[in-house]
Structures are given as structure tokens and as C-alpha cells.
Design a protein around this motif. Structure first.
Motif, short mmCIF file in Angstrom:
data_model
loop_
_atom_site.label_atom_id
_atom_site.label_comp_id
_atom_site.label_asym_id
_atom_site.label_seq_id
_atom_site.Cartn_x
_atom_site.Cartn_y
_atom_site.Cartn_z
N PRO A 80 0.68 -1.10 0.17
CA PRO A 80 0.04 -0.08 0.17
C PRO A 80 0.77 1.33 0.16
O PRO A 80 0.50 2.25 -0.68
N ARG A 81 2.05 1.25 0.70
CA ARG A 81 2.89 2.57 0.65
C ARG A 81 3.41 2.83 -0.56
O ARG A 81 3.40 3.86 -1.05
N LEU A 82 3.79 1.71 -1.08
CA LEU A 82 4.57 1.77 -2.74
C LEU A 82 3.53 2.44 -3.50
O LEU A 82 3.65 3.11 -4.32
N ASN A 83 2.28 1.83 -3.31
CA ASN A 83 0.91 2.50 -3.93
C ASN A 83 0.86 4.05 -4.16
O ASN A 83 0.86 4.68 -5.04
N ASN A 84 1.01 4.55 -2.90
CA ASN A 84 1.06 6.08 -2.80
C ASN A 84 1.89 6.54 -3.30
O ASN A 84 2.06 7.77 -4.10
N PHE A 85 3.17 5.96 -3.34
CA PHE A 85 4.38 6.63 -3.88
C PHE A 85 4.29 6.57 -5.41
O PHE A 85 4.64 7.46 -6.00
N SER A 86 3.62 5.40 -5.84
CA SER A 86 3.56 5.40 -7.54
C SER A 86 2.76 6.48 -8.04
O SER A 86 3.17 7.04 -8.91
N PHE A 87 1.53 6.87 -7.22
CA PHE A 87 0.66 7.70 -7.80
C PHE A 87 1.28 8.98 -7.37
O PHE A 87 1.41 9.72 -8.73
N TRP A 88 1.88 9.32 -6.37
CA TRP A 88 2.45 10.87 -6.29
C TRP A 88 3.66 11.13 -7.19
O TRP A 88 3.94 12.28 -7.28
N LEU A 89 4.23 10.09 -7.79
CA LEU A 89 5.24 10.28 -8.74
C LEU A 89 4.65 11.03 -9.73
O LEU A 89 5.41 11.94 -10.62
N LEU A 90 3.41 10.86 -10.35
CA LEU A 90 2.98 11.07 -11.61
C LEU A 90 2.70 12.51 -11.53
O LEU A 90 2.97 13.39 -12.69
N PRO A 91 1.92 13.37 -10.66
CA PRO A 91 1.88 14.79 -10.67
C PRO A 91 3.37 15.34 -10.92
O PRO A 91 3.27 16.34 -11.54
N VAL A 92 4.31 14.95 -10.27
CA VAL A 92 5.60 15.37 -10.17
C VAL A 92 6.14 15.55 -11.66
O VAL A 92 6.40 16.51 -12.11
N ALA A 93 5.96 14.28 -12.26
CA ALA A 93 6.34 13.90 -13.63
C ALA A 93 5.82 14.91 -14.72
O ALA A 93 6.46 15.35 -15.49
N PHE A 94 4.57 15.15 -14.57
CA PHE A 94 3.83 15.56 -15.40
C PHE A 94 3.87 17.22 -15.14
O PHE A 94 3.57 17.95 -16.27
N THR A 95 4.02 17.75 -14.02
CA THR A 95 4.16 19.00 -13.73
C THR A 95 5.49 19.54 -14.52
O THR A 95 5.78 20.51 -14.88
N LEU A 96 6.70 18.64 -14.22
CA LEU A 96 7.92 18.93 -14.83
C LEU A 96 7.70 18.80 -16.53
O LEU A 96 8.11 19.77 -17.30
N LEU A 97 6.98 17.96 -16.86
CA LEU A 97 7.09 17.88 -18.48
C LEU A 97 6.08 19.16 -19.10
O LEU A 97 6.55 19.75 -19.84
N LEU A 98 5.06 19.46 -18.37
CA LEU A 98 4.34 20.66 -18.98
C LEU A 98 4.91 21.83 -18.63
O LEU A 98 4.84 22.86 -19.35
N SER A 99 5.93 21.75 -17.71
CA SER A 99 6.68 23.23 -17.34
C SER A 99 7.78 23.49 -18.42
O SER A 99 8.20 24.65 -18.78
N THR A 100 8.07 22.13 -19.50
CA THR A 100 9.08 22.66 -20.44
C THR A 100 8.49 23.64 -21.47
O THR A 100 9.30 24.25 -22.22
N LEU A 101 6.97 23.69 -21.49
CA LEU A 101 6.49 24.45 -22.44
C LEU A 101 6.93 25.97 -22.21
O LEU A 101 6.78 26.91 -23.29
N LEU A 102 6.99 26.19 -21.08
CA LEU A 102 7.30 27.76 -20.68
C LEU A 102 9.02 27.84 -20.47
O LEU A 102 9.25 29.10 -20.36
N MET A 103 9.71 26.96 -20.88
CA MET A 103 11.07 27.25 -20.79
C MET A 103 11.77 28.01 -22.07
O MET A 103 11.05 27.66 -23.13
N PRO A 104 12.66 28.67 -22.02
CA PRO A 104 13.36 29.39 -23.16
C PRO A 104 13.61 28.37 -24.44
O PRO A 104 14.11 27.23 -23.92
N GLY A 105 13.33 28.36 -25.67
CA GLY A 105 13.36 27.28 -26.69
C GLY A 105 12.33 26.56 -26.71
O GLY A 105 12.17 25.68 -27.66
N GLY A 106 11.25 26.55 -25.74
CA GLY A 106 9.89 25.49 -25.82
C GLY A 106 10.40 24.32 -25.40
O GLY A 106 11.26 23.89 -25.11
N GLY A 107 9.08 23.63 -25.34
CA GLY A 107 9.09 22.28 -25.00
C GLY A 107 9.71 21.17 -26.09
O GLY A 107 10.02 21.55 -26.95
N PRO A 108 9.46 19.95 -25.65
CA PRO A 108 9.76 18.70 -26.57
C PRO A 108 9.15 18.97 -28.11
O PRO A 108 7.84 19.30 -28.06
#
Lengths: 371, 543
Positions: free
Chosen positions: B123-151
Motif C-alpha cells: 500500500p505505501r508503494l502504491n501511494n508513492f507510485s501515484f504521487w510520482l505522476l503529478p511530479v513527472a507531468f508538472t515537470l513535463l508541462l513546465s518545459t512548454l514555458l522554458m526558453p526554446g520551448g518544450g519537446p
């Protein structure tokens, strides 16, 4: 606001739009034996899929209609039947074998390794094609020639919008032409639907494909592999002409190329270099450095008012000849001849208010390229 | 003795709530922290599903930006550079942040309920698995605002466009995909551990509901291929930042190696996105046909066969990259072979309908649309498998039409079907029938209006991933764009249905659907926070 106006017009006229008969709906039969074979294979597989679809969906919709709970249908309880399950595994296998036989034959034909009458090296570059007639000393680049004002909508779009180039690839009919494909930067894919040739141009690799065109004509295609910003703006145009006309054409091009090389040593005037340079800039440089030398920072620096460029002619020339490693700027030493390099450098040093007054002579460039 | 799919025996199952044994001794944290710290499979399942739904709209908005630009020829709204960022982000978000987490969310909610387990194994690993996702995709979406743009190199991020020629933000993109990949691997480990160790006494593997079976196989696929993705993006990271030349031809590297590695991950990945969908549809069709699934055993074997074959077909994405003839033939034949187990599945569903007693509640509508439209995607898949013809289809809108047919009315319709099927279990209320019907019909019309014309555009010669196009493609693109806005807007109805369903509606009994047989229907609706604290007794039905 302009966008909004477009939209409202289109939505208003939408009900009156009907597809015109000239619009293609299907793969072209094309003008080579291979393209015809591929078309027939495509249609065969398509009709087999339609037949299977009619059977499966027919049975499904019959059941949905016939056995409705609302009409009091009582569910049977049968399940698992070895005979049925073996049949619906075996029959698809047989159908697939029937598809694989003609597919294998066509593929073998496409991989025919026999010698060709003419070898053309095709090199993809962001975002143009370079064609080299091997052993003929004829080479040129081919870039989009659709005016930018048509893309932005300030001018009416022509019938061949986005499918026009400055220098089409000229090929003879009825001769086997081998294409050797590679790339100077990222992966591109050279595609002409009517010829059924689509092949990736991969940096560091030379891929082969071939064509024997049966009918003279103009055949258009596009780059098919995402290759960066202007992927949608690197068309392919092939002029297929009669063999005799082709022999004359290539002889002409050969003579012109020799004449150009012989002109390297003479003293060129600013005005003629500016004229040549503008043409080269608009064919080669404009896609990255933009009209007016505005650039598109940070990837593509501005040239107009670029202080380092204005201050340092040697640095400027070196960048054009040798490129910038690790950045998008390619080396043009093999792509452009010394006259073109001299002209385009002269042009960029004097256009858009750069006004350095520098004249770069082709002979100076030739010396540096040879080093 | 012929085997039926498992039947629960409600009389013998003992959900804790029914015994009045609610877990009252632990005080639950209040407010936001309750959701941050939760280790409950139902709450984590809900988090996954809500995250996936919100990302579905983010990815959808990106798609609508693309379709708006393609509404007519010319460049009107965005420049080609931003267009490429939008196509790339649409693909990445839909694959990694919408479809995959939706299935993981359904797995979290339903696998313990379907096998009679009190929670996930870890169950605790389960919690960790989920909360990695908002971190990953906040990071990914933030690339759109970086100089030179996102992927801007497509969701397949082919080198060297994604290495030597990539924007500066690519390192952040790599990190985001690494984090999402770790989340997937951990989730898969948890699912395997749960299924293999925590089934109700008496439930053999061949008694498990097909959703559990398909997820078990999917989890093994994830563990096999996510490390390959991690490997390939690590090589990119080295090429970009540490001067290696894995994919740089000028330094002796090999851009084609990238594609072999990517598609060795990428092809199993597409089955990761469809096998759990098969499981959901295999639960729904028997329920609303009131008739057992025709071939439970052959469905299990077909799923396993598809999973194994998925490792042998990767280079069918690379027919034009310059493979030798023997390789073309091998990958053509192996790819065609996938049609056999996939056909077995479709035939099974149709035969299950035959002589059933069929009703058309919203989950059934979506499941039936899945069967028809996924099969259409399968047909174009067979056509694409034919290597010589692929020389014409490859990298055109025909391919775009194909994979959207298997992913939108395929994977996403199955997720919608699953949501409508299990909403009564999650909320205790039936979803509003009339609104759900509207949602279904608008979705079916929208999806076909959007993606069917793409077949024609592709055959007529329109390449993928171009921001502007020749005039002969104008009509198809206009229809597709209208369809896309139609489809996108109608998905808001789904949100409305879910909100109404959470707040109230017709009360659902434990067994919300007349023909439903699996264990989850033996616990009350809504399912209490803790279920099966004492394992239910699983009894195999015989016939």
C-alpha cells in the motif's frame, strides 16, 4: 482577429461545401510497375478486410437486434466449443497466408538489386533536398518555392500550394534509376506517392531504393519523417522526361556547372554578388534565419544587425563554410559552390542595414574550402 | 469439465462493512493530507482516475490547438515550431498521463475487489507510485514555458532530432519520463504481487476475472519494457549532456539503434494500453448479454499470445528505415500473426452476444462501440502490416487514423465503459442514464467524424505532423477539425455525469447489474473504505 474572421466565414459556408471530383480518396495507382503492384495489393487486402468486417459485424448486429432483453429474449448458456475455436483460429491463418504470398512477391521485386542506368544521391537537409547525379558532376539543391505570402494567406494559394520547388529532380522515363539516400542532419524521408518510393534518409547511413518511370510527367511528394520546424515545407518534385530530352538536359547542366567553376577566379562586382546572394539566401537560408534576416532565437540567431557578424568577416565566412558543431547550422562547403557561398556572405553582410560594404570574392572562398 | 468464468457467492463472502468491522482504530488524517498520505487502494484508485481525467482534457486541448491550425490550409494561429510542441505534448500526455494512469486507477480500485483482497499488496508503494505522476507531468508541462520551448520532436522522439537538434528543455523531458516510468514499474510490481499472493482462498489463476488476467499480463509487459525506455532516454541524456555519441552519426553513433530500442519498448507499450481494455470489455459484454463469456480459457491464452508476439514485431514501425529484405519479411509475418489472437477475441465477444439476452445500458453501449471501432482499427493494422503497402502508408494520416481508432474508440471507450460499469460500485449511485446516452452518441459521432476522414487524407498522400498542407487535403482536414471540437466538447458531458453521480442519483444495490457475476458485486454499493478484511470464500460455479 483575422483568424476569427476566417473561422466564421468557413463555418457559414460549410453546408455548401461538397468534395470535388478531382480530390483523391485513395492511394494512387502511380506510374511505375511497383506502384501498380502496391496499389493492387492494397485494394486486395482492403476488400478482404471489408468481407471479414461484413461477416463479423453482420453477426454482431444480427445478435444485437434479434436477442434484445427488452423483447423478452432468454439467454442461452452455451460456452466453449473446441471445433468452433479451432476453426476461427485456422481460417484467419489461411487468409493471412493468402495475403502474405503476393506481399512477399511485391517486396522481393522492390528489393531488386540489379544494376541501374543512373544513380542519384539524395541528401536530406533541414529543410531541402540535395540531388547529385553520380558520375555526371551535376548537383543542386531543391527547396520550397511557394511564396511565403501564400502561406500567411496574404496572396491566393496556387493549385500546387506547398508542392512547388525551385529545382525539380529531372529523371528519364523507362530507365532504372537508383536512389542513394542519406541525410546531413536529422532523419528525413523522401516520398513521391505516384512513384511508390518512400525511404528514410538517415544520417550516417546510405539507403537504396529504385524507380523505373513509365510515363513522362510531373510528380509531387513531401518529406514524410518529422525533421523539425519546417518539416511540412520540404516538398519533392520529380520531372520525368523522355530519354533523349534527359540526355540533352544533363549535358546542358554539366556544361553550366563547368562554366560556373571557371568563373571563380574572375573579379566579381558587388551588385552581381548581391543578386546571386539574395537568390541563394531565399532558397537556402530563409527557412531558419527568416525573411529580412530576423532569425528565430534562440535556435536560429538573427543576421540583421548581428554585431559579431558585422564586425568579423572571417568568422562569418567560417560559420557558413564549416557550420557550427552541436547547433543547427550545417556546413555548406559541399552543398554550395564557392560562387554561391561568396554571394550569400556578401549579401548578408550588406542587406537589411548591415551595410558593411564588404565584397567577398569567390576565389577567396574557393581557397578556404580547399583547405 | 468445461469451465465458467468465476462466479461469486454473495452468501459466503464477508465484507468487513457488513460485519460492522470498519477500521475505526486508526484516525484518518483530515483535508488534503488525507489524500496525500492515503494508502487505501480505493482512494489511490480515485486519485489515479481523477489525475487521468484531468490530463485527458489537457492532452485534448493540445489536440484541439493542432486541429484548429489544420482547419484550413495556411498558417493562421500558431507557428510550425509551436505546432510541433503541441503534437508532441498531445501524444506524450495522452499515452503516459491519460491512458496508462486510467488503467492503473481501475486496477487499483477493482483488482482487490475482484480477487477478494483487502487492499493492494504494497500500500505505501502504491501511494508513492501515484504521487510520482503529478511530479513527472508538472515537470513535463513546465518545459512548454522554458526558453526554446518544450519537446518538439514527436512523442516517438527520434534521435538525432531529439538529441543534437533538440531544444534545451529536453533534459527535463527525459527526467519527467524517467519519473513516470518508475511510477509504472512500481505500479506493475504491486499489481503482480497483489494478484499472485492475495487472491481469495480457492480462487485459482484460471478463476480470475479477465480484467485481472489482462492486467497481470500487462504488468509483466510493463516490467519488461519500461527499463528499455529508461535505457534509451538515459542514452539520450548522455548524448546531450555528457558528450557520448550513441545516436550521433558524426561521432560513429547509430540513429537507427534509437528506433530499435524505442520500438522494442513502444510496441509492447501499445498493448499495455489495450490489454486491460480487453479485460473490461470481457466483463461488460457477458454482464449485459446475461450469458457467460464464450471462451474464457481461449481469451486468457489469446491475451498471453498477443503479449508474447508484441516482443517480436517492433520493426514494423521501421519498414522504411533501410532494413534488409529478410528483416522486412520476418517483421511482416510476425505482425500479421497478431491478427489471429486478436481475431479470437473479437469472435469470442460476438459469440457471447449470440443468443444472449441483451440490454443497452451505457457501459454496454461503449463496450459494443469498442468492439466495432477497435476492429476497424485492427483492419487498418493488417493493411499496415503488409510491408510493401506500408511504403505508401508509412508516416501518413492513414497511420494517424489507425492508431487513433485503436486508442480512442479502443482504449478510451473501454475506460469510459469501465467507468460507467463501476460507477455504481464507487459512488453507490447509477450514472444518469439519459446524459450517459447523450455522451455515448455524441462521442461515437465525434470520434468517427474526426478520425475516419484521416484514412482518406493519408491514402491521398498527406504526411503526418505537418502544420500546413496542400489544397487537395483541405476538405478532409476541415471535417476532422470539426469532429475533433465536437468530440472534445462532448467529453465535458462525462464530467457532468460523474459529478452528478457522486452527488446523488438512483441508489445502486450491491449487485448493480442484473447479469454481473464477479466478486466486486458482493460488497455493498458504494464500496466501504475497507472490504474483504476477512477473505471471502470463493466458490467455483460448475456447469
Amino acid at each position: 482577429m483575422r483568424a476569427l474572421r476566417y473561422w466564421s466565414t468557413y463555418i457559414a459556408v460549410l453546408p455548401f461545401l461538397v468534395p470535388t471530383a478531382s480530390y483523391a480518396w485513395n492511394m494512387p495507382i502511380g506510374v511505375t510497375d511497383v506502384s501498380g503492384d502496391i496499389y493492387r495489393l492494397h485494394m486486395t487486402i482492403f476488400w478482404i478486410c471489408v468481407a471479414i468486417g461484413l461477416l463479423v459485424f453482420g453477426a454482431m448486429f444480427y445478435s444485437l437486434f434479434r436477442y434484445r432483453h427488452a423483447k423478452g429474449a432468454k439467454a442461452a448458456h452455451f460456452h466453449e466449443n473446441t471445433l468452433v475455436e479451432v476453426l476461427w483460429t485456422a481460417i484467419p491463418v489461411l487468409i493471412l497466408v493468402a495475403m502474405a504470398v503476393p506481399a512477399t512477391a511485391t517486396l522481393k521485386q522492390m528489393y531488386d538489386p540489379s544494376d541501374a542506368d543512373l544513380d542519384v544521391m539524395i541528401t536530406g537537409q533541414q529543410w531541402r533536398w540535395r540531388y547529385e547525379y553520380m558520375g555526371e558532376n551535376v548537383a543542386f539543391t531543391s527547396s520550397l518555392s511557394t511564396p511565403r505570402v501564400q502561406i500567411s494567406g496574404e496572396e491566393k494559394r496556387g493549385e500546387t500550394y506547398l508542392l512547388d520547388v525551385d529545382n525539380p529532380l529531372v529523371l528519364p522515363v523507362n530507365r532504372k534509376v537508383r536512389f542513394l539516400m542519406t541525410s546531413d542532419d536529422v532523419i528525413h524521408s523522401w516520398w513521391v506517392p505516384e512513384l511508390a518510393v518512400k525511404q528514410d534518409a538517415v544520417p550516417g547511413f546510405i539507403n537504396e531504393n529504385w524507380v523505373r518511370i513509365n510515363e513522362p510527367g510531373i510528380y509531387r511528394g513531401q518529406c514524410a519523417e518529422l525533421c523539425g520546424m519546417d518539416h511540412g515545407f520540404m516538398p519533392v518534385v520529380v520531372h520525368a522526361i523522355e530519354e533523349k530530352a534527359f540526355d540533352e538536359w544533363i549535358a546542358e547542366r554539366k556544361a553550366a556547372a563547368e562554366k560556373e567553376i571557371s568563373g571563380i577566379d574572375r573579379d566579381w562586382k558587388l551588385a552581381e554578388l548581391m543578386e546571386r546572394g539574395q537568390a541563394t539566401y531565399e532558397a537556402i537560408c530563409v527557412s531558419c534565419h527568416q525573411p529580412g534576416g530576423k532569425g528565430s532565437p534562440p535556435a536560429f540567431p538573427a543576421l540583421a544587425g548581428n554585431e559579431q557578424l558585422i564586425a568579423d568577416q572571417a568568422w562569418h565566412l567560417d560559420r557558413v563554410i564549416n557550420g557550427v558543431s552541436g547547433a543547427a547550422m550545417p556546413a555548406f562547403r559541399d552543398t554550395l559552390n564557392p560562387v554561391e557561398i561568396a554571394a550569400v556572405v556578401t549579401y548578408t553582410r550588406n542587406a537589411w542595414g548591415n551595410d558593411t560594404g564588404d565584397v567577398v570574392q569567390p576565389s577567396v572562398v574557393a581557397e578556404q574550402v580547399d583547405q | 469439465m468445461a469451465k465458467l468464468p468465476p462466479k461469486s457467492m454473495p452468501l459466503h463472502s464477508t465484507p468487513a462493512a457488513a460485519d460492522g468491522q470498519l477500521n475505526t482504530h486508526t484516525a484518518l488524517p483530515k483535508g488534503v493530507m488525507r489524500w496525500v498520505l492515503t494508502t487505501n487502494h480505493k482512494e489511490i484508485g480515485t486519485l489515479y482516475l481523477l489525475f487521468s481525467l484531468s490530463m485527458f482534457f489537457v492532452g485534448g486541448v493540445f489536440a484541439l490547438v493542432v486541429r484548429a491550425e489544420l482547419f484550413q490550409p495556411g498558417l493562421q494561429l500558431i507557428d510550425p515550431e509551436f505546432f510541433n510542441q503541441m503534437t508532441t505534448m498531445h501524444g506524450l500526455i495522452m499515452v503516459f498521463a491519460a491512458v496508462m494512469p486510467a488503467f492503473t486507477g481501475l486496477a487499483n480500485w477493482m483488482i482487490p475487489l475482484q480477487i477478494g483482497a483487502p487492499d493492494m499488496a504494497l500500500p505505501r508503494l502504491n501511494n508513492f507510485s501515484f504521487w510520482l505522476l503529478p511530479v513527472a507531468f508538472t515537470l513535463l508541462l513546465s518545459t512548454l514555458l522554458m526558453p526554446g520551448g518544450g519537446p518538439n520532436f514527436g512523442w516517438t522522439f527520434y534521435a538525432p532530432l531529439s538529441t543534437t537538434y533538440a531544444p534545451a528543455s529536453t533534459t527535463f523531458f527525459i527526467l519527467a519520463i524517467h519519473i513516470a516510468g518508475i511510477s509504472s514499474i512500481l505500479g506493475a510490481i504491486n499489481i503482480i504481487a497483489t494478484i499472485l499472493n492475495m487472491r481469495a482462498p480457492g480462487m485459482r489463476l484460471m478463476d480470475m476475472p479477465l480484467f485481472v488476467w489482462t492486467w497481470l499480463i500487462t504488468a509483466f509487459l510493463l516490467i519488461a519494457v519500461m527499463p528499455v525506455l529508461a535505457g534509451v532516454i538515459t542514452m539520450m541524456l548522455m548524448d546531450i549532456n555528457f558528450g557520448t555519441n550513441f545516436f550521433n552519426a558524426a561521432g560513429g553513433g547509430d540513429p537507427v539503434l534509437f528506433q530499435h530500442l524505442f520500438w522494442f519498448f513502444g510496441h509492447p507499450e501499445v498493448y499495455i494500453m489495450i490489454l486491460p481494455a480487453f479485460g473490461i470489455v470481457s466483463a461488460i459484454i457477458p454482464t449485459f448479454a446475461r450469458k457467460p463469456l464464450f471462451g474464457y480459457t481461449s481469451m486468457v491464452y489469446a491475451t498471453a499470445a498477443i503479449a508474447l508476439l508484441s516482443f517480436l514485431v517492433w520493426a514494423h514501425h521501421m519498414f522504411l528505415v533501410g532494413l534488409p529484405l529478410v528483416a522486412e519479411l520476418f517483421f511482416m509475418y510476425s505482425t500479421m500473426l497478431i491478427a489471429v489472437p486478436t481475431g479470437v477475441k473479437v469472435f469470442n465477444w460476438v459469440t457471447t452476444l449470440f443468443r444472449g439476452s441483451i440490454s443497452f445500458e451505457p457501459p454496454m453501449l461503449f463496450a459494443l462501440a469498442f468492439v466495432v471501432l477497435f476492429t476497424i482499427g485492427g483492419f487498418s493494422g493488417i493493411m499496415l502490416a503488409i510491408a510493401p503497402a506500408d511504403f505508401q502508408y508509412h508516416d501518413t494520416y492513414f497511420v494517424v487514423a489507425h492508431f487513433h481508432y485503436v486508442l480512442v474508440p479502443g482504449a478510451i471507450f473501454a475506460i469510459m465503459a469501465g467507468a460507467y460499469y463501476w460507477l455504481p460500485k464507487w459512488t453507490g449511485h447509477y450514472p444518469n442514464e439519459r446524459l450517459a446516452q447523450w455522451h455515448f452518441w455524441l462521442s461515437v459521432i465525434g470520434v468517427n467524424l474526426t478520425f475516419f476522414p484521416m484514412h482518406f487524407a493519408g491514402l491521398a498522400g498527406m504526411p503526418r505532423r505537418i502544420p500546413d498542407y496542400a489544397l487537395q487535403f483541405a476538405d478532409f482536414n476541415m471535417v476532422s477539425s470539426i469532429g475533433a471540437f465536437f468530440f472534445g466538447t462532448s467529453q465535458l458531458l462525462f464530467v457532468i455525469v460523474v459529478v452528478i453521480c457522486v452527488r446523488g442519483g438512483k441508489k445502486a444495490p450491491a449487485k448493480a447489474w442484473e447479469g454481473a457475476e464477479d466478486l466486486e458485486w458482493s460488497v455493498p454499493s458504494p464500496a466501504p473504505l475497507h472490504t474483504f478484511e476477512r477473505p471471502p470464500k470463493f466458490e467455483r460455479s460448475t456447469s
